[in-house]
Design a protein around this motif. Structure first.
Motif, PDB file in Angstrom:
ATOM      1  N   ASP A 191      -2.728   4.546  -2.760  1.00 48.81           N
ATOM      2  CA  ASP A 191      -3.964   4.077  -2.118  1.00 48.81           C
ATOM      3  C   ASP A 191      -4.647   5.149  -1.288  1.00 48.81           C
ATOM      4  O   ASP A 191      -5.877   5.172  -1.191  1.00 48.81           O
ATOM      5  CB  ASP A 191      -3.647   2.879  -1.216  1.00 48.81           C
ATOM      6  N   LYS A 218       0.840  -1.189   0.000  1.00 42.48           N
ATOM      7  CA  LYS A 218       0.000   0.000   0.000  1.00 42.48           C
ATOM      8  C   LYS A 218       0.886   1.254   0.000  1.00 42.48           C
ATOM      9  O   LYS A 218       1.923   1.285   0.673  1.00 42.48           O
ATOM     10  CB  LYS A 218      -0.907   0.033   1.229  1.00 42.48           C
ATOM     11  N   LEU A 246      -7.385   1.052   6.101  1.00 39.93           N
ATOM     12  CA  LEU A 246      -6.855   0.543   4.839  1.00 39.93           C
ATOM     13  C   LEU A 246      -6.458  -0.925   4.981  1.00 39.93           C
ATOM     14  O   LEU A 246      -6.630  -1.735   4.052  1.00 39.93           O
ATOM     15  CB  LEU A 246      -5.645   1.388   4.416  1.00 39.93           C
TER      16      LEU A 246
END
Length: 419
Positions: A97, A74, A115
């Motif tokens: 992201d 990420k 996330l």
């Protein structure tokens, strides 16, 4: 999970990155030093100068290539550039992201945790249990000065001072967990005020904290530096004898165009007051060369000021237009090559002065605070903010204030032995 965080920009960004690291670690994540070992890559960005943004774009390009080979990683972009260029970042780098602006930095952790779908119950310790000898504490955010070249008010918002009680609580907890020096941070710490507590009173309150040995602060604005602050630097033993006081230019014409709200004469008077009250004070500064309309005579005024004031160190920057600022509509009439020349001249003069200053410190004894021990080498700092290295250190020295006999000096470092 492993995370990598890289920081571009000011001490405020460093402080915010430290806090991100602290809370991510509290959720069981481990900090790593390379993308190759990271599950999440966080870039904390700066938008004050074009060069900082170019550096961030280059970094994101490398991160995107890394993600093509490791699709599960990420990528998160936070900070001032993220605030200003949110849409552009998302459009240019499809692999990113999350984009979290500087004004939304407090929610960054929650968004990062979401996330990864990490349950809050996995949190291992309190987020404010920081350790370390020298720590940063943000006391305010934003800026109301609107210097004509500066994008900070647009990306960090209006000036807001944080609760004095909360600041004191954070500083006390840091001291309990081993901190011996605290750096108070703000875009303009001199203008701090929360209810009836101004910046000078805040320093007095923090100085009463047990085990805390030193207090530093930055950045200061010349228009708000008053006699009360100078007096506490002279009388409070925990207040360090270092002040970063950006001059930017010594030409009153340019200072007015920069909307700095002081004259060079006023700035020079402040230097004289500081050096009278605190004879060993180390004054450092910022300078911008090549601002729109800066003639050779204007530049020479600044060069003469550097030679006269003899700063302990300085950061010199080539002017670059920043969107939304007043200066952005001015004619950028100093050619790049001339900006580079002026930059080199100021830097060369500053380096000569710095070498002269530190050379005179050889043979002196300096009180230092021991910040780190690595492979037996002590890394410490004088009250004036200069780094000192000493051999044969041990863990028991950490956090102590010791006297060091200075044997050798380089432009940015001193070397010696414990007395």
């Amino acid at each position: 999970m492993n995370y990598l965080i890289d920081t571009i920009g000011c001490q405020m960004n460093v402080c915010e990155s430290d806090k991100l690291c602290l809370v991510l670690s509290a959720y069981g994540m481990s900090k790593v030093n390379s993308m190759a070992n990271a599950d999440i890559v966080i870039l904390n960005t700066c938008s004050v100068r074009a060069q900082a943004e170019q550096k961030a774009f280059s970094y994101l390009g490398r991160a995107e290539e890394f993600k093509q080979r490791n699709p599960n990683v990420k990528i998160v972009v936070v900070g001032c550039m993220a605030e200003r260029l949110d849409a552009k970042i998302k459009k240019r780098f499809k692999s990113v992201d999350l984009v979290i602006g500087a004004q939304d930095i407090d929610s960054a952790i929650l968004k990062i945790i979401n996330l990864f779908d990490i349950n809050s119950s996995s949190k291992q310790k309190k987020s404010n249990e920081q350790s370390g000898i020298a720590r940063y504490v943000t006391i305010m955010r934003g800026c109301n000065n609107y210097c004509s070249y500066c994008v900070v008010p647009f990306v960090r918002g209006k000036e807001t001072s944080f609760s004095a009680a909360e600041i004191l609580s954070e500083c006390s907890l840091l001291a309990q967990n081993g901190a011996r020096e605290i750096m108070l941070l703000g875009q303009n710490v001199n203008s701090y005020r929360y209810e009836n507590v101004d910046f000078t009173l805040l320093i007095k309150k923090i100085a009463a904290i047990k085990n805390l040995k030193r207090i530093r602060f930055m950045t200061n604005h010349p228009k708000d530096l008053n006699d009360d602050l100078i007096n506490i630097m002279a009388t409070e033993p925990k207040a360090c004898s270092h002040i970063h006081l950006p001059m930017q230019s010594a030409s009153n014409k340019i200072l007015k165009a920069m909307n700095r709200k002081y004259t060079f004469e006023h700035y020079l008077e402040l230097i004289k007051k500081l050096r009278f009250a605190v004879p060993n004070v180390n004054v450092t500064t910022d300078i911008i060369v090549g601002f729109p309309g800066e003639t050779e005579n204007d530049f020479q005024d600044t060069l003469k000021a550097v030679q006269e004031i003899r700063f302990g160190g300085l950061y010199v920057f080539r002017y670059s237009p920043r969107p939304n600022t007043t200066a952005a509509v001015m004619i950028d009439d100093v050619p790049l090559e001339e900006k580079k020349r002026r930059h080199a001249v100021i830097l060369d003069e500053s380096n000569k002065i710095s070498i002269e200053i530190v050379s005179k410190m050889v043979g002196s004894t300096q009180q230092v605070l021991i910040e780190k021990i690595e492979n037996g080498i002590i890394e410490a700092r004088t009250r004036g903010g200069r780094k000192v290295f000493v051999k044969n250190g041990t863990e028991k020295d950490l956090g102590k204030q010791l006297n060091v006999a200075i044997k050798e000096a380089k432009i940015n470092s001193l070397f010696g032995s414990i007395v």
